[in-house]
Design a protein around this motif. Sequence first.
Motif, PDB file in Angstrom:
ATOM      1  N   VAL A 158       0.831  -1.207   0.000  1.00  0.00           N
ATOM      2  CA  VAL A 158       0.000   0.000   0.000  1.00  0.00           C
ATOM      3  C   VAL A 158       0.864   1.257   0.000  1.00  0.00           C
ATOM      4  N   GLU A 159       0.484   2.206  -0.835  1.00  0.00           N
ATOM      5  CA  GLU A 159       1.116   3.526  -0.845  1.00  0.00           C
ATOM      6  C   GLU A 159       0.275   4.465   0.009  1.00  0.00           C
ATOM      7  N   PHE A 160       0.907   5.106   0.992  1.00  0.00           N
ATOM      8  CA  PHE A 160       0.227   6.055   1.864  1.00  0.00           C
ATOM      9  C   PHE A 160       0.688   7.469   1.527  1.00  0.00           C
ATOM     10  N   ILE A 161      -0.260   8.328   1.151  1.00  0.00           N
ATOM     11  CA  ILE A 161       0.055   9.699   0.750  1.00  0.00           C
ATOM     12  C   ILE A 161      -0.612  10.654   1.728  1.00  0.00           C
ATOM     13  N   PRO A 162       0.150  11.478   2.473  1.00  0.00           N
ATOM     14  CA  PRO A 162      -0.451  12.373   3.468  1.00  0.00           C
ATOM     15  C   PRO A 162      -1.351  13.422   2.803  1.00  0.00           C
ATOM     16  N   ILE A 163      -2.546  13.608   3.382  1.00  0.00           N
ATOM     17  CA  ILE A 163      -3.482  14.552   2.764  1.00  0.00           C
ATOM     18  C   ILE A 163      -4.121  15.524   3.772  1.00  0.00           C
ATOM     19  N   ALA A 164      -4.004  15.252   5.078  1.00  0.00           N
ATOM     20  CA  ALA A 164      -4.662  16.121   6.050  1.00  0.00           C
ATOM     21  C   ALA A 164      -4.082  15.886   7.434  1.00  0.00           C
ATOM     22  N   THR A 165      -4.275  16.848   8.314  1.00  0.00           N
ATOM     23  CA  THR A 165      -3.821  16.702   9.697  1.00  0.00           C
ATOM     24  C   THR A 165      -4.974  16.965  10.651  1.00  0.00           C
ATOM     25  N   GLN A 166      -4.798  16.460  11.871  1.00  0.00           N
ATOM     26  CA  GLN A 166      -5.812  16.630  12.902  1.00  0.00           C
ATOM     27  C   GLN A 166      -5.104  16.719  14.250  1.00  0.00           C
ATOM     28  N   GLU A 167      -5.479  17.697  15.030  1.00  0.00           N
ATOM     29  CA  GLU A 167      -4.864  17.915  16.331  1.00  0.00           C
ATOM     30  C   GLU A 167      -5.459  16.965  17.378  1.00  0.00           C
ATOM     31  N   LEU A 168      -4.618  16.475  18.284  1.00  0.00           N
ATOM     32  CA  LEU A 168      -5.124  15.723  19.427  1.00  0.00           C
ATOM     33  C   LEU A 168      -5.418  16.680  20.570  1.00  0.00           C
ATOM     34  N   VAL A 169      -6.548  16.460  21.240  1.00  0.00           N
ATOM     35  CA  VAL A 169      -6.992  17.311  22.338  1.00  0.00           C
ATOM     36  C   VAL A 169      -7.390  16.429  23.517  1.00  0.00           C
TER      37      VAL A 169
END
Length: 302
Positions: A158-169
């Motif tokens: 599998v190729e994983f391409i970063p597309i978004a981020t999310q903060e941990l709270v």
Amino acid sequence: MNLFHLRYFETLARTEHYSKAAEILSITQPSLSYAISTLESELGIQLFEKRGRNIVLTKYGKAFYSNVKEILASLDNAVRDIKLVANGEGEINIGFLRTLGTDYVPTTVKNFLDLHPDKNIWFNFSCEHGLSVDLVRSLIDREYDMVFCSKLNNSPMVEFIPIATQELVVIVPKDHPLAVKDSVSLKETLDYPQIIFRHKSGLRHIIDDLFKSINAYPDILCEIEEDLVGAGFVSKGFGIMIAPKFDGLNYVDVKVLKLTQPSYKRYFYMAILKDVYHPPLIEEFKKYVIEQSNLNKEYRFG
């Protein structure tokens, strides 16, 4: 027997007239007669018989015609569908984490469709699998063309391409002692029982590593699979939770605190199989997602 002979037979059976059928097929009448004669010889049965100046199907010709008509229609449909795909049209099957289904996936798909109003493109969506490991497994099993999820280690196919981020709270009940704060360190959460993601979740090892970084671990009250479910338990006073920040938290009766020391940013990825053929539409959508990710730099949630 060949495909041309079957098409000649179907046209002649439909028109019941040699000259009309030959004209439709753009061949000579003798060529048509020879083809039908060859077909009958190969089948060992007479398909047509004369009736006055015309011809009609025999009893066995009618039965054969019914089957041939279905076969040719099915073949024509299959050819049409393949040509549709070759033309950059058709369907895309997508799986995604529920977190990505509130805004990122629908926005991305709508914008892509808006760029191609004249093409016959449709998407099949599924967020049935709540965990990245399940989504990736289904991708490998070819249930999806691509999935949007967390990155998994040990997935060489599998190729994983970063597309978004999310903060941990940190989310706490609104009457909790920590609710008077706007931010909190990880150490400050250790005094309170916590709800945590199950080990199958892509977030569990991330949260475990955060606690390892401060050489401490909280008392675990219970384990859950989905962030919104965890938020529901938090709202009822079961405990606090390290969770991804997403819009759905605005509709749950919790206080959201910024996590500091250490803070963490979760990445989401577009996952697609390596070294397999992808039709033009899949390649075009993949390229679009990458371009939009680069354009927006980081698509943030919450």
